[in-house]
Design an enzyme around this catalytic site. Structure first.
Site, short mmCIF file in Angstrom:
data_model
loop_
_atom_site.label_atom_id
_atom_site.label_comp_id
_atom_site.label_asym_id
_atom_site.label_seq_id
_atom_site.Cartn_x
_atom_site.Cartn_y
_atom_site.Cartn_z
NE ARG A 127 -5.98 -8.44 22.44
CZ ARG A 127 -5.97 -9.07 21.43
NH1 ARG A 127 -5.41 -8.60 20.19
NH2 ARG A 127 -6.57 -10.17 21.55
CD GLN B 44 -2.86 -9.81 30.24
OE1 GLN B 44 -2.31 -9.34 31.41
NE2 GLN B 44 -2.00 -10.56 29.55
CE1 TYR C 226 -3.12 -7.78 17.73
CE2 TYR C 226 -2.81 -5.46 18.22
CZ TYR C 226 -3.39 -6.41 18.57
OH TYR C 226 -4.45 -6.64 19.42
P1 NAD Z 1 -4.63 -11.86 15.48
O1 NAD Z 1 -5.92 -12.24 15.50
O2 NAD Z 1 -4.26 -10.51 15.10
O3 NAD Z 1 -3.74 -12.76 14.37
C1 NAD Z 1 -3.60 -14.32 14.59
C2 NAD Z 1 -2.15 -14.53 14.15
O4 NAD Z 1 -2.06 -14.58 12.51
C3 NAD Z 1 -1.22 -13.47 14.53
O5 NAD Z 1 -0.30 -14.53 15.30
C4 NAD Z 1 -0.36 -13.10 13.41
O6 NAD Z 1 1.00 -12.96 13.46
C5 NAD Z 1 -0.73 -14.07 12.55
N1 NAD Z 1 -0.55 -13.87 10.98
C6 NAD Z 1 -0.85 -12.67 10.34
N2 NAD Z 1 -0.70 -12.52 9.22
C7 NAD Z 1 0.02 -13.82 8.80
C8 NAD Z 1 0.32 -14.51 7.55
N3 NAD Z 1 0.46 -13.89 6.51
N4 NAD Z 1 0.91 -15.64 7.62
C9 NAD Z 1 0.69 -16.42 9.09
N5 NAD Z 1 0.34 -15.95 10.06
C10 NAD Z 1 -0.15 -14.57 9.85
O7 NAD Z 1 -3.73 -12.13 16.67
P2 NAD Z 1 -4.13 -12.06 18.52
O8 NAD Z 1 -4.47 -13.28 18.80
O9 NAD Z 1 -5.12 -11.00 18.33
O10 NAD Z 1 -2.93 -11.49 18.99
C11 NAD Z 1 -1.82 -10.58 18.38
C12 NAD Z 1 -0.81 -10.15 19.24
O11 NAD Z 1 -1.51 -9.65 20.52
C13 NAD Z 1 -0.21 -11.39 19.73
O12 NAD Z 1 1.36 -11.11 19.88
C14 NAD Z 1 -0.61 -11.84 21.08
O13 NAD Z 1 0.21 -12.32 22.14
C15 NAD Z 1 -0.89 -10.29 21.55
N6 NAD Z 1 -1.66 -10.01 22.56
C16 NAD Z 1 -1.63 -9.41 23.95
C17 NAD Z 1 -2.45 -9.39 24.88
C18 NAD Z 1 -1.96 -8.46 26.18
O14 NAD Z 1 -0.77 -8.22 26.18
N7 NAD Z 1 -3.00 -8.28 26.96
C19 NAD Z 1 -3.65 -9.99 24.74
C20 NAD Z 1 -3.71 -10.57 23.68
C21 NAD Z 1 -2.94 -10.70 22.53
#
Ligand code: NAD
Length: 413
Positions: free
Chosen positions: A128, A133, A235
């Site tokens: 990530r 990206q 994460y």
């Molecule tokens: P994910 O699918 O891992 O999780 C979905 C969401 O569930 C997350 O926001 C997490 O905080 C939340 N979660 C986990 N446990 C929880 C709980 N007990 N109660 C409530 N919420 C809970 O997330 P994702 O969509 O893969 O993204 C994860 C992170 O990676 C984010 O910060 C996102 O912005 C970042 N990201 C960065 C890039 C990049 O820089 N290229 C790309 C994609 C995502």
């Protein structure tokens, strides 16, 4: 080298890994592209459109698989529906496979790839980072799933989403609660707002508050410190018992007042956290709807049945496992751009060049030259061989890699 694009063999799978637009890009890099006849049919790309883009159509699936040098796919290899053999056995030895491998859930498949000296790259292990990206297939599929979850909820709900002022009086808008504000959750929030609902976003990571609010929703997460809630790579991590209780109480109150709850909460490498107990469902208004996007990792709701819908306490609970695939045109377009950007990282002057000094190539590689390169998968397989607790997990089971481990199991939504 040549690149082969197989027709997806998963039941109901309508996406294709490479669209004609991407074929043009791959051809421009000096690489011939072979496409299995009918591969694009589910996403409305005809064989003719692939030929126009410069691909060669292969009508015999056996010839496509046995002649593949670099094979691009979405789903991991499966037993082939007509050739009577597993697709991982149909690939030539020392060929290259790029797909959403989900290695921690497919240990037997990884063992086969090792035995057959196949070099495999998993699109769900793309780091990530800003540089990667363009290749982030997980975000692409999460975007599609988050959007479709809201459409599914609106179609399933017995009330309008927007407030309506009619001659028959004013109708109150639906209240939508989105649990987990990652990529899928934020897309769900944006979509529910566009449909006019009153939206709340809940997450344990305080860092997402601003993003939730910028989409016109209210952030209702618990007051947990950043250090307690997320790891160095951003994460979510597993919470302490006290923080968990605080978060649960708050969430329960928000669920009670919602007409629609969309859950997307995940912790990398672990089963999805159970955030909606059966009692919380019983407290919801009859006619409410839950869409559990974490169903493939066991579900965020205790009553979710993965892959189907159930009605409990008058609440409809959907547990879709491959929602992105229900938008085959745009899901294919996004995936195709992601996988093509990754492929072109492996191509120099029309030849395949694997540069393991490149972090994207290194972290995405699962097997190469008869060895497992992906550390969490290697640990799991070695653990299984030693009969230890972690390794004893079923090859289909939810992952138990260290949370936040780069490239730990992620869902393809
Ligand atoms: P994910 O699918 O891992 O999780 C979905 C969401 O569930 C997350 O926001 C997490 O905080 C939340 N979660 C986990 N446990 C929880 C709980 N007990 N109660 C409530 N919420 C809970 O997330 P994702 O969509 O893969 O993204 C994860 C992170 O990676 C984010 O910060 C996102 O912005 C970042 N990201 C960065 C890039 C990049 O820089 N290229 C790309 C994609 C995502």
């Amino acid at each position: 080298m040549n690149v082969s694009v197989a027709k997806e063999s998963g039941v109901g799978e309508r996406r294709v890994a490479v669209t004609p637009d991407s074929v043009r890009q791959i051809r421009a890099a000096g690489v011939p592209v072979l496409v299995e006849s009918g591969a694009g049919a589910g996403s409305f790309h005809s064989d003719e459109s692939y030929v126009e883009a410069g691909a060669t159509i292969v009508s015999d699936p056996g010839a496509l698989w046995s002649g593949a040098e670099v094979l691009l796919k979405i789903q991991p290899p499966l037993p082939h529906p007509t050739l009577g053999r597993h697709e991982a056995e149909l690939l030539p030895e020392k060929s290259v496979l790029v797909c959403m491998l989900r290695p921690l859930s497919n240990l037997d498949l990884v063992r086969t790839l090792v035995r057959r000296k196949i070099t495999s790259f998993s699109m769900d292990a793309i780091p990530r980072t800003t540089r990667a990206q363009r290749m982030d297939a997980l975000s692409s599929m999460a975007t599609a799933a988050g959007y479709k979850a809201v459409i599914l909820a609106a179609a399933s709900a017995p009330r309008f989403f927007p407030m309506l002022v009619t001659a028959a009086g004013t109708l109150a808008p639906s209240r939508v609660l989105v649990v987990g504000a990652g990529v899928a959750g934020l897309q769900a929030i944006a979509t529910a707002r566009r449909l006019g609902a009153i939206v709340e976003g809940y997450d344990i990571r305080p860092a997402v508050k601003e993003e939730v609010e910028s989409l016109g929703a209210t952030f209702v997460g618990p007051a947990i410190s950043k250090e307690e809630a997320q790891d160095a790579s951003g994460y979510a991590k597993a919470l302490s018992a006290e923080a968990q209780q605080k978060a649960k109480d708050l969430l329960r109150a928000r669920i009670r007042q919602a007409d629609v709850v969309i859950t997307t909460a995940r912790v990398p490498g672990l089963p999805a956290p159970k955030l909606i107990p059966a009692e919380a469902v019983a407290e919801m208004k009859p006619g409410s709807v839950i869409i559990d996007l974490a169903a493939d990792m066991g579900g965020n709701c205790e009553l979710t049945a993965p892959g189907t819908e159930v009605v409990k306490h008058g609440v409809v609970i959907h547990g879709p496992v491959r929602l992105a695939g229900t938008l085959p045109v745009h899901a294919s377009q996004m995936y195709s751009r992601n996988i093509t950007a990754f492929l072109l990282l492996l191509v120099k002057d029309g030849n395949l060049v694997l540069d393991f000094k490149d972090d994207i190539v290194r972290e995405t590689c699962v097997t190469h030259d008869g060895e497992i390169h992906h550390a969490p998968t290697r640990q799991r397989i070695e653990g299984a061989a030693a009969g230890s607790g972690a390794g004893a997990a079923s090859s289909q089971g939810a992952g138990a890699a260290a949370p936040g481990t780069p490239g730990a199991e992620r869902s393809s939504a």
